[in-house]
Design an enzyme around this catalytic site. Structure first.
Site, PDB file in Angstrom:
ATOM      1  N   LYS A   1       0.934  -1.127  -0.116  1.00 17.24           N
ATOM      2  CA  LYS A   1      -0.048  -0.158   0.242  1.00 17.24           C
ATOM      3  C   LYS A   1       0.923   1.440   0.110  1.00 17.24           C
ATOM      4  O   LYS A   1       2.170   1.021   0.086  1.00 17.24           O
ATOM      5  CB  LYS A   1      -0.998   0.017   1.134  1.00 17.24           C
ATOM      6  CG  LYS A   1      -1.945  -0.898   1.138  1.00 17.24           C
ATOM      7  CD  LYS A   1      -2.748  -1.054  -0.276  1.00 17.24           C
ATOM      8  CE  LYS A   1      -4.232  -1.721  -0.459  1.00 17.24           C
ATOM      9  NZ  LYS A   1      -3.865  -3.371  -0.550  1.00 17.24           N
TER      10      LYS A   1
HETATM   11  C1  LIG Z   1      -9.843  -2.211  -1.880  1.00 23.03           C
HETATM   12  C2  LIG Z   1      -9.426  -3.042  -0.978  1.00 23.03           C
HETATM   13  N1  LIG Z   1      -9.901  -3.128   0.404  1.00 23.03           N
HETATM   14  C3  LIG Z   1      -9.789  -3.665   1.386  1.00 23.03           C
HETATM   15  C4  LIG Z   1      -8.321  -4.332   1.197  1.00 23.03           C
HETATM   16  C5  LIG Z   1      -7.789  -5.367   2.550  1.00 23.03           C
HETATM   17  O1  LIG Z   1      -6.780  -4.860   2.990  1.00 23.03           O
HETATM   18  P1  LIG Z   1      -5.689  -5.708   3.715  1.00 23.03           P
HETATM   19  O2  LIG Z   1      -5.024  -6.594   2.896  1.00 23.03           O
HETATM   20  O3  LIG Z   1      -4.785  -4.897   4.714  1.00 23.03           O
HETATM   21  O4  LIG Z   1      -6.604  -6.523   4.557  1.00 23.03           O
HETATM   22  C6  LIG Z   1      -7.385  -4.384   0.390  1.00 23.03           C
HETATM   23  C7  LIG Z   1      -6.132  -4.873   0.120  1.00 23.03           C
HETATM   24  O5  LIG Z   1      -5.544  -5.018  -1.013  1.00 23.03           O
HETATM   25  C8  LIG Z   1      -7.837  -3.584  -0.982  1.00 23.03           C
HETATM   26  O6  LIG Z   1      -7.381  -3.297  -2.052  1.00 23.03           O
END
Ligand SMILES: Cc1ncc(COP(=O)(O)O)c(C=O)c1O
Length: 399
Positions: free
Chosen positions: A181
């Site tokens: 990210k």
């Molecule tokens: C649009 C979106 N929402 C939620 C998430 C979830 O985040 P995490 O990977 O930190 O659980 C991601 C992760 O790539 C994402 O791209």
């Protein structure tokens, strides 16, 4: 040499920060977690930040504190990482998939409006690739239909909407700090709000409903004593992850500048390439999370293979969620997203990517389309080859 699609940047400072956590012998939720929350509050200009273990956990908590019932529905765009929809399911409600806008790939608010029923309780705009959704339209719809707005800002840390930071606009905003990210904690996430009550509920949910976490009762007369006031999960952010995040936040301006410069360069390189359509990203307000193009005429997979042979990795973000078997009961037709699902290709974009690597990607994309243009030129007398090749030559000259 292979160029990856995404890659985190970590320096000696992150390593030293983790060493400080090791030396403190306090690895779980602690001083570093609190400091990271403080930095996020300052950076975003919000009142409450609850740091958690992932973006998925943030979404789950944000939905869970709305006390949704099984028949309740939550509007989500279908072109997102499956975490968005799975969080709705985890919170005991039903995701209702909506189509997306062909220019930005963000939620199509008109389509979302057409899917509202008396059971609809919330809407989750996802800021695709870091580009803010049309939040005025989302908030208008939410006000009309009395919906809670939970922004999935997993891609949008450091982006703005009409000059306002993402995180300051809605009831609840969820960030992800996973490895790739805009900033990373290794793994991590945060629920952000200006509502005290929602913040308290989120904080309680992240530590199993326990009234005071281990860190805040460490110096109490009876540190072993606590009450459990409600339901909850074990979702807190650890000191180790927060220590990494604290260093990453300091680097953010440099990260955003470089990401924007790469996206700008790609935009220039690919403008006018026949067979490619570019996404509207509004770079002045966006910290670009990834760079996605539309590859027309059914040639996406061919381009992907061509780039792979040149040592360039690509991705597809995303397969529209309503097509996954787990959501078979929510099956519907979402024409734009389904078309995009066949056309989209994510090209490499990460902080450490060099100008040479950006040029290598552009040149490889060029080679693919200039070969195609030559074939078209041979078979079509209607279309002068010189016109079709013009933009390609212009870009190679600029290198
Ligand atoms: C649009 C979106 N929402 C939620 C998430 C979830 O985040 P995490 O990977 O930190 O659980 C991601 C992760 O790539 C994402 O791209």
């Amino acid at each position: 040499m292979t160029i990856p699609v995404q890659r985190p940047f970590l320096g000696p400072e992150e390593l030293q920060a983790v060493e400080r956590v090791f030396a403190s012998r306090w690895l779980g939720l602690g001083a570093f977690t609190e400091a990271f929350e403080h930095e996020l509050r300052t950076f975003l200009g919000v009142q409450h930040v609850v740091a958690v273990g992932s973006g998925t956990a943030a979404l789950h908590i944000a939905l869970d504190i709305l006390d949704l019932k099984p028949e309740d529905e939550v509007l989500v765009p279908t072109l997102t990482f499956v975490a968005t929809a799975q969080a709705v399911v985890m919170a005991g409600a039903t995701p209702v998939f909506c189509d997306v806008d062909a220019r930005t790939f963000n939620l199509d608010v008109h389509d979302a409006a057409s899917r509202i029923t008396p059971r609809t309780k919330a809407i989750i705009p996802v800021h695709y690739g870091g580009t803010a959704c049309d939040m005025d339209a989302v908030h208008r719809l939410a006000a009309q239909a009395r919906l809670k707005v939970i922004e999935d800002a997993a891609h949008a840390f450091g982006s703005t909407y009409h000059g306002q930071k993402i995180g300051t606009l809605s009831d609840l905003t969820c960030f992800s700090f996973d490895p790739v990210k805009n900033i990373t904690c290794g793994e991590g996430g945060a629920v952000v709000t200006n509502d005290r009550d929602l913040a308290d509920r989120a904080a309680s949910r992240r530590v199993l409903g326990i009234t005071r976490d281990t860190w805040s009762r460490r110096e109490a007369a009876h540190p072993w004593s606590y009450d459990v006031a409600g339901p909850g999960f074990r979702y807190h952010m650890s000191n180790i992850n927060a220590a990494i995040g604290l260093e990453q936040i300091k680097r953010f301006e440099a990260f955003r500048e470089r990401r924007r410069a790469i996206a700008r360069r790609y935009d220039e390189a690919f403008a006018g390439v026949p067979g490619l359509l570019l996404r509207e990203q509004h770079l002045a307000e966006t910290c670009p999370f990834f760079y996605v193009v539309r590859v027309m005429d059914g040639r996406r997979d061919d381009l992907m293979n061509h780039l792979k042979e040149a040592g360039i990795m690509t991705g597809v973000h995303y397969i529209p969620n309503h097509l996954h078997q787990v959501f078979a009961q929510q099956r519907t037709t979402l024409a734009t997203a389904e078309r995009l699902g066949e056309e989209i290709l994510t090209l490499p974009l990460f902080y450490e990517m060099t100008d040479e690597e950006v040029e290598m990607v552009s040149a490889a994309v060029y080679r693919f389309f200039s070969a195609a243009t030559r074939v078209v030129a041979l078979v079509s007398r209607e279309r002068p080859a010189a016109t079709a090749r013009q933009p390609l030559r212009a870009i190679s000259e600029s290198r």
